[in-house]
Design a protein around this motif. Structure first.
Motif, PDB file in Angstrom:
ATOM      1  N   THR A  47       0.820  -1.210   0.000  1.00  0.00           N
ATOM      2  CA  THR A  47       0.000   0.000   0.000  1.00  0.00           C
ATOM      3  C   THR A  47       0.854   1.260   0.000  1.00  0.00           C
ATOM      4  N   GLY A  48       2.118   1.144   0.285  1.00  0.00           N
ATOM      5  CA  GLY A  48       3.010   2.293   0.225  1.00  0.00           C
ATOM      6  C   GLY A  48       3.691   2.445  -1.125  1.00  0.00           C
ATOM      7  N   SER A  49       3.389   1.556  -2.064  1.00  0.00           N
ATOM      8  CA  SER A  49       4.046   1.575  -3.371  1.00  0.00           C
ATOM      9  C   SER A  49       3.484   2.687  -4.263  1.00  0.00           C
ATOM     10  N   ASP A  50       4.295   3.144  -5.197  1.00  0.00           N
ATOM     11  CA  ASP A  50       3.874   4.198  -6.129  1.00  0.00           C
ATOM     12  C   ASP A  50       2.678   3.794  -6.987  1.00  0.00           C
ATOM     13  N   PRO A  51       2.652   2.576  -7.577  1.00  0.00           N
ATOM     14  CA  PRO A  51       1.481   2.219  -8.389  1.00  0.00           C
ATOM     15  C   PRO A  51       0.178   2.280  -7.595  1.00  0.00           C
ATOM     16  N   TYR A  52       0.194   1.831  -6.363  1.00  0.00           N
ATOM     17  CA  TYR A  52      -0.987   1.854  -5.505  1.00  0.00           C
ATOM     18  C   TYR A  52      -1.412   3.301  -5.245  1.00  0.00           C
ATOM     19  N   LYS A  53      -0.466   4.130  -4.825  1.00  0.00           N
ATOM     20  CA  LYS A  53      -0.774   5.525  -4.501  1.00  0.00           C
ATOM     21  C   LYS A  53      -1.246   6.307  -5.731  1.00  0.00           C
ATOM     22  N   GLU A  54      -0.569   6.110  -6.862  1.00  0.00           N
ATOM     23  CA  GLU A  54      -0.926   6.843  -8.072  1.00  0.00           C
ATOM     24  C   GLU A  54      -2.298   6.418  -8.604  1.00  0.00           C
ATOM     25  N   ALA A  55      -2.608   5.136  -8.521  1.00  0.00           N
ATOM     26  CA  ALA A  55      -3.914   4.665  -8.984  1.00  0.00           C
ATOM     27  C   ALA A  55      -5.032   5.262  -8.136  1.00  0.00           C
ATOM     28  N   LEU A  56      -4.867   5.246  -6.817  1.00  0.00           N
ATOM     29  CA  LEU A  56      -5.900   5.819  -5.948  1.00  0.00           C
ATOM     30  C   LEU A  56      -6.031   7.325  -6.152  1.00  0.00           C
ATOM     31  N   ALA A  57      -4.920   7.993  -6.393  1.00  0.00           N
ATOM     32  CA  ALA A  57      -4.982   9.438  -6.644  1.00  0.00           C
ATOM     33  C   ALA A  57      -5.774   9.715  -7.921  1.00  0.00           C
ATOM     34  N   LYS A  58      -5.523   8.930  -8.984  1.00  0.00           N
ATOM     35  CA  LYS A  58      -6.255   9.126 -10.242  1.00  0.00           C
ATOM     36  C   LYS A  58      -7.744   8.828 -10.079  1.00  0.00           C
ATOM     37  N   VAL A  59      -8.064   7.790  -9.301  1.00  0.00           N
ATOM     38  CA  VAL A  59      -9.469   7.452  -9.064  1.00  0.00           C
ATOM     39  C   VAL A  59     -10.177   8.613  -8.373  1.00  0.00           C
ATOM     40  N   LYS A  60      -9.535   9.178  -7.372  1.00  0.00           N
ATOM     41  CA  LYS A  60     -10.155  10.249  -6.588  1.00  0.00           C
ATOM     42  C   LYS A  60     -10.243  11.570  -7.353  1.00  0.00           C
ATOM     43  N   GLN A  61      -9.544  11.665  -8.497  1.00  0.00           N
ATOM     44  CA  GLN A  61      -9.605  12.868  -9.331  1.00  0.00           C
ATOM     45  C   GLN A  61     -10.518  12.696 -10.534  1.00  0.00           C
ATOM     46  N   ASP A  62     -10.903  11.468 -10.840  1.00  0.00           N
ATOM     47  CA  ASP A  62     -11.711  11.213 -12.022  1.00  0.00           C
ATOM     48  C   ASP A  62     -13.181  11.529 -11.739  1.00  0.00           C
ATOM     49  N   GLU A  63     -13.708  12.529 -12.410  1.00  0.00           N
ATOM     50  CA  GLU A  63     -15.071  13.003 -12.145  1.00  0.00           C
ATOM     51  C   GLU A  63     -16.126  11.945 -12.478  1.00  0.00           C
ATOM     52  N   TYR A  64     -15.902  11.157 -13.523  1.00  0.00           N
ATOM     53  CA  TYR A  64     -16.874  10.139 -13.908  1.00  0.00           C
ATOM     54  C   TYR A  64     -16.953   9.025 -12.863  1.00  0.00           C
ATOM     55  N   VAL A  65     -15.798   8.585 -12.362  1.00  0.00           N
ATOM     56  CA  VAL A  65     -15.772   7.560 -11.307  1.00  0.00           C
ATOM     57  C   VAL A  65     -16.450   8.096 -10.051  1.00  0.00           C
ATOM     58  N   ILE A  66     -16.173   9.335  -9.715  1.00  0.00           N
ATOM     59  CA  ILE A  66     -16.798   9.962  -8.544  1.00  0.00           C
ATOM     60  C   ILE A  66     -18.311  10.037  -8.719  1.00  0.00           C
ATOM     61  N   GLU A  67     -18.755  10.357  -9.933  1.00  0.00           N
ATOM     62  CA  GLU A  67     -20.191  10.426 -10.211  1.00  0.00           C
ATOM     63  C   GLU A  67     -20.878   9.069  -9.997  1.00  0.00           C
ATOM     64  N   ILE A  68     -20.190   7.991 -10.382  1.00  0.00           N
ATOM     65  CA  ILE A  68     -20.768   6.653 -10.262  1.00  0.00           C
ATOM     66  C   ILE A  68     -20.692   6.119  -8.824  1.00  0.00           C
ATOM     67  N   LEU A  69     -19.527   6.257  -8.181  1.00  0.00           N
ATOM     68  CA  LEU A  69     -19.326   5.673  -6.852  1.00  0.00           C
ATOM     69  C   LEU A  69     -19.671   6.626  -5.709  1.00  0.00           C
ATOM     70  N   GLY A  70     -19.675   7.912  -5.971  1.00  0.00           N
ATOM     71  CA  GLY A  70     -19.889   8.891  -4.913  1.00  0.00           C
ATOM     72  C   GLY A  70     -18.599   9.190  -4.159  1.00  0.00           C
ATOM     73  N   GLU A  71     -18.695  10.132  -3.257  1.00  0.00           N
ATOM     74  CA  GLU A  71     -17.527  10.488  -2.448  1.00  0.00           C
ATOM     75  C   GLU A  71     -17.844  10.289  -0.982  1.00  0.00           C
ATOM     76  N   PRO A  72     -16.908   9.897  -0.175  1.00  0.00           N
ATOM     77  CA  PRO A  72     -15.496   9.642  -0.467  1.00  0.00           C
ATOM     78  C   PRO A  72     -15.291   8.243  -1.057  1.00  0.00           C
ATOM     79  N   ILE A  73     -14.250   8.127  -1.862  1.00  0.00           N
ATOM     80  CA  ILE A  73     -13.859   6.830  -2.405  1.00  0.00           C
ATOM     81  C   ILE A  73     -12.703   6.327  -1.551  1.00  0.00           C
TER      82      ILE A  73
END
Length: 142
Positions: A47-73
């Motif tokens: 969970t401290g790895s770059d791929p993990y952190k970068e993927a979660l950061a992109k998910v939390k910035q993607d407006e379409y994903v946020i629209e579908i899942l809601g916030e907080p993710i």
């Protein structure tokens, strides 16, 4: 006067089964403590790895994903897959379960690390309800 024979202590009477049982229980407890620390250590490393952190950061910035899942993710379980590092190179092929107030999904990340820099060939979210795939890389690979 009556002769009283001193009675042995509880431990002196029962040492034959207390010592082996106590030793076995100690070994079992130490095994579970060791196993827990290994699992916790590996989990923290992943969970401290770059791929993990970068993927979660992109998910939390993607407006379409946020629209579908809601916030907080947030994450919703244990990451699965393969993650390896060696010096300035590495490889990632992982999936991260996530959830929001409106639903659940999984984030998939595939990439390699060269010269301390991660390059992702795939990074997408699959929504659990609809199996819709949402690309998080956008135009970065073009």
């Amino acid at each position: 006067m009556e002769n009283q024979i001193p009675q042995k202590s509880w431990f002196a009477r029962n040492w034959g089964w207390v010592v082996p049982l106590g030793g076995c229980l100690t070994i079992i407890v130490l095994f579970f403590v060791f196993l827990g620390s290994v699992i916790f250590g590996v989990s923290e490393l992943m969970t401290g790895s770059d791929p993990y952190k970068e993927a979660l950061a992109k998910v939390k910035q993607d407006e379409y994903v946020i629209e579908i899942l809601g916030e907080p993710i947030e994450t919703d379980g244990i990451m699965q897959g393969e993650l390896s590092f060696k010096n300035s190179t590495g490889k990632a092929d992982i999936s991260i379960p996530i959830k929001g107030p409106e639903g659940k999904a999984k984030v998939y990340v595939v990439g390699t690390k060269q010269n301390d820099r991660w390059e992702y060939t795939e990074m997408y979210v699959i929504i659990a309800k609809t199996d819709e795939q949402i690309d998080l890389l956008g135009y970065e690979n073009d």
